[in-house]
Design an enzyme around this catalytic site. Sequence first.
Site, PDB file in Angstrom:
ATOM      1  N   GLY A 127     -18.990   7.331  -1.260  1.00  0.00           N
ATOM      2  CA  GLY A 127     -18.012   7.516  -2.329  1.00  0.00           C
ATOM      3  C   GLY A 127     -18.118   6.329  -3.274  1.00  0.00           C
ATOM      4  O   GLY A 127     -19.197   5.741  -3.444  1.00  0.00           O
TER       5      GLY A 127
ATOM      6  N   VAL B  24     -17.262   3.194  -3.084  1.00  0.00           N
ATOM      7  CA  VAL B  24     -17.764   1.938  -2.513  1.00  0.00           C
ATOM      8  C   VAL B  24     -19.217   2.083  -2.060  1.00  0.00           C
ATOM      9  O   VAL B  24     -20.075   1.261  -2.399  1.00  0.00           O
ATOM     10  CB  VAL B  24     -16.882   1.482  -1.329  1.00  0.00           C
ATOM     11  CG1 VAL B  24     -17.448   0.224  -0.680  1.00  0.00           C
ATOM     12  CG2 VAL B  24     -15.452   1.235  -1.797  1.00  0.00           C
ATOM     13  N   GLY B  25     -19.491   3.130  -1.285  1.00  0.00           N
ATOM     14  CA  GLY B  25     -20.835   3.308  -0.733  1.00  0.00           C
ATOM     15  C   GLY B  25     -21.894   3.459  -1.817  1.00  0.00           C
ATOM     16  O   GLY B  25     -22.974   2.860  -1.728  1.00  0.00           O
TER      17      GLY B  25
ATOM     18  N   GLY C 268     -20.557   6.487   4.372  1.00  0.00           N
ATOM     19  CA  GLY C 268     -19.647   6.785   3.258  1.00  0.00           C
ATOM     20  C   GLY C 268     -20.396   6.635   1.948  1.00  0.00           C
ATOM     21  O   GLY C 268     -21.006   5.588   1.690  1.00  0.00           O
TER      22      GLY C 268
ATOM     23  N   LYS D 179       0.862  -1.184   0.000  1.00  0.00           N
ATOM     24  CA  LYS D 179       0.000   0.000   0.000  1.00  0.00           C
ATOM     25  C   LYS D 179       0.892   1.225   0.000  1.00  0.00           C
ATOM     26  O   LYS D 179       2.035   1.178   0.471  1.00  0.00           O
ATOM     27  CB  LYS D 179      -0.859  -0.005   1.272  1.00  0.00           C
ATOM     28  CG  LYS D 179      -2.100   0.824   1.157  1.00  0.00           C
ATOM     29  CD  LYS D 179      -3.249   0.014   0.604  1.00  0.00           C
ATOM     30  CE  LYS D 179      -4.495   0.846   0.482  1.00  0.00           C
ATOM     31  NZ  LYS D 179      -5.630   0.075  -0.040  1.00  0.00           N
TER      32      LYS D 179
HETATM   33  P1  NAD Z   1     -14.063   7.615  -1.622  1.00  0.00           P
HETATM   34  O1  NAD Z   1     -13.044   8.644  -1.363  1.00  0.00           O
HETATM   35  O2  NAD Z   1     -14.624   7.470  -3.001  1.00  0.00           O
HETATM   36  O3  NAD Z   1     -15.327   7.816  -0.666  1.00  0.00           O
HETATM   37  C1  NAD Z   1     -15.223   7.944   0.722  1.00  0.00           C
HETATM   38  C2  NAD Z   1     -16.564   8.415   1.249  1.00  0.00           C
HETATM   39  O4  NAD Z   1     -16.517   8.408   2.653  1.00  0.00           O
HETATM   40  C3  NAD Z   1     -16.954   9.824   0.827  1.00  0.00           C
HETATM   41  O5  NAD Z   1     -18.357   9.876   0.563  1.00  0.00           O
HETATM   42  C4  NAD Z   1     -16.665  10.663   2.070  1.00  0.00           C
HETATM   43  O6  NAD Z   1     -17.466  11.828   2.166  1.00  0.00           O
HETATM   44  C5  NAD Z   1     -17.035   9.647   3.133  1.00  0.00           C
HETATM   45  N1  NAD Z   1     -16.488   9.919   4.464  1.00  0.00           N
HETATM   46  C6  NAD Z   1     -15.231  10.258   4.818  1.00  0.00           C
HETATM   47  N2  NAD Z   1     -15.165  10.397   6.157  1.00  0.00           N
HETATM   48  C7  NAD Z   1     -16.401  10.114   6.617  1.00  0.00           C
HETATM   49  C8  NAD Z   1     -16.982  10.078   7.911  1.00  0.00           C
HETATM   50  N3  NAD Z   1     -16.254  10.341   8.991  1.00  0.00           N
HETATM   51  N4  NAD Z   1     -18.285   9.751   8.015  1.00  0.00           N
HETATM   52  C9  NAD Z   1     -19.046   9.462   6.944  1.00  0.00           C
HETATM   53  N5  NAD Z   1     -18.538   9.478   5.694  1.00  0.00           N
HETATM   54  C10 NAD Z   1     -17.251   9.800   5.554  1.00  0.00           C
HETATM   55  O7  NAD Z   1     -13.437   6.234  -1.113  1.00  0.00           O
HETATM   56  P2  NAD Z   1     -13.851   4.768  -1.524  1.00  0.00           P
HETATM   57  O8  NAD Z   1     -13.057   4.330  -2.681  1.00  0.00           O
HETATM   58  O9  NAD Z   1     -15.346   4.669  -1.563  1.00  0.00           O
HETATM   59  O10 NAD Z   1     -13.283   3.950  -0.276  1.00  0.00           O
HETATM   60  C11 NAD Z   1     -13.958   3.910   0.966  1.00  0.00           C
HETATM   61  C12 NAD Z   1     -13.299   2.882   1.861  1.00  0.00           C
HETATM   62  O11 NAD Z   1     -13.360   1.610   1.221  1.00  0.00           O
HETATM   63  C13 NAD Z   1     -11.812   3.084   2.176  1.00  0.00           C
HETATM   64  O12 NAD Z   1     -11.576   2.583   3.468  1.00  0.00           O
HETATM   65  C14 NAD Z   1     -11.100   2.223   1.158  1.00  0.00           C
HETATM   66  O13 NAD Z   1      -9.819   1.825   1.604  1.00  0.00           O
HETATM   67  C15 NAD Z   1     -12.035   1.055   1.109  1.00  0.00           C
HETATM   68  N6  NAD Z   1     -11.980   0.259  -0.094  1.00  0.00           N
HETATM   69  C16 NAD Z   1     -12.161   0.822  -1.307  1.00  0.00           C
HETATM   70  C17 NAD Z   1     -12.153   0.022  -2.431  1.00  0.00           C
HETATM   71  C18 NAD Z   1     -12.449   0.569  -3.794  1.00  0.00           C
HETATM   72  O14 NAD Z   1     -12.653  -0.237  -4.701  1.00  0.00           O
HETATM   73  N7  NAD Z   1     -12.560   1.860  -3.984  1.00  0.00           N
HETATM   74  C19 NAD Z   1     -11.886  -1.346  -2.305  1.00  0.00           C
HETATM   75  C20 NAD Z   1     -11.696  -1.893  -1.036  1.00  0.00           C
HETATM   76  C21 NAD Z   1     -11.752  -1.077   0.063  1.00  0.00           C
END
Ligand code: NAD
Length: 365
Positions: A174, A176-177, A172, A74
């Site tokens: 973003g 994933v959500g 969240g 990472k």
């Molecule tokens: P992203 O940056 O696209 O989205 C993150 C989201 O979380 C945003 O909506 C942001 O506003 C929100 N957020 C941040 N702090 C917050 C809080 N305190 N309370 C509520 N919401 C909050 O990131 P992502 O790619 O969606 O990744 C999210 C998580 O999933 C991370 O931990 C990442 O490591 C993990 N993850 C991502 C992937 C992927 O395919 N993108 C794969 C495996 C794991």
Amino acid sequence: MKIQLDDIGPSKIVHLYAPQIPMRAVVVVDNTARGPALGGIRVSPEVDVEEVYRLARTMTFKSAVADLPHGGGKAGIVADPRRPDIERIFRTFARLIGNLHEYIPAPDMGCNENAMAWVQDEIGRVAGLPGEIGGLPLDKLGATGFGLAESAEVACAYAGIDLRGARVAIQGFGSVGKAAARFFEQKGARLIAVSDSRGGVHDAGGLAVDKLLAVKEQQGTVCASRAGKVIRGEELFQLDCDILIPAATADVIHKENAAGIKARLILEGANIPTTSGAEQLLAERGVLIVPDFIANAGGLIMAAMEYARKNEAEAFAAISEKIRANTRRILDKAQSEGLMPRAAAERIARERVTSAMRHRAYSYS
Ligand code: NAD
């Protein structure tokens, strides 16, 4: 928590500094016995070596359990991802890791496929590229959210939940959500709450996912949605729901809020979202947790499939098959051996990594 050297890693911790910008970054290569370490670049002003190390270890386990020909690593770039000079930062970072051949960068929080295109342009070694240049844009396609919904379909039977009509809360909104919300809705579940960094919305009757996606796109936060009641982010964890999906940052479920969690099933969309103390408390209360490196492996599997030159349909088929099988496998092992699901999954991952290490020379990178 300090960085602990153990029987599998980490094998390299590389600190990077470009004084002309200035830019600081760190790469942790945890273990490469199964192949080059594949793992995302996290861009955040707060990211530090300890967080990157913990995430790298998660990637080692994730790759091993998904049976991918990769190890775990990472990177963290200490910067605000909205900085106007972010392209220069990425290009500089890429040049600094040019010779670190055992690390293959991929997207993580704070970056997307455009950033991967800059890295590719500099060093020709990356996963998660835009479709126009041969990539499978895993965030746009919703690989991780898709995998979470596949995992849920299996795990619901173990938690006594019917996924059709199940009430889901997602922290969240973003990559994933948002994708999780779409795929859970497709499977008949009801999204009752969602939050982002500015707060959240809640409607016990259900929120329309397409409307939330549009509001987030146009106004930058789900709080601007007129649907449901606006809540503080922390309130989401205490809501009456069946399935809780943390999909934001690390350590958001902790001893102080674990007691109030009403969900019977937690699928870890984010990496390391639950502290070990909270995990123990929740297990004692009978809350089932599908750990991050099982539930959210969809993005990694798609990245590995892209790196192996597979197409989108093959990638989705691999995610479904691997995540469903792994969810069933670890939940069965947890039940039969009286372990927490994370411990069961870790045993499988460690066995695979250590057995690969036996086939490698002292320096196996
Ligand atoms: P992203 O940056 O696209 O989205 C993150 C989201 O979380 C945003 O909506 C942001 O506003 C929100 N957020 C941040 N702090 C917050 C809080 N305190 N309370 C509520 N919401 C909050 O990131 P992502 O790619 O969606 O990744 C999210 C998580 O999933 C991370 O931990 C990442 O490591 C993990 N993850 C991502 C992937 C992927 O395919 N993108 C794969 C495996 C794991």
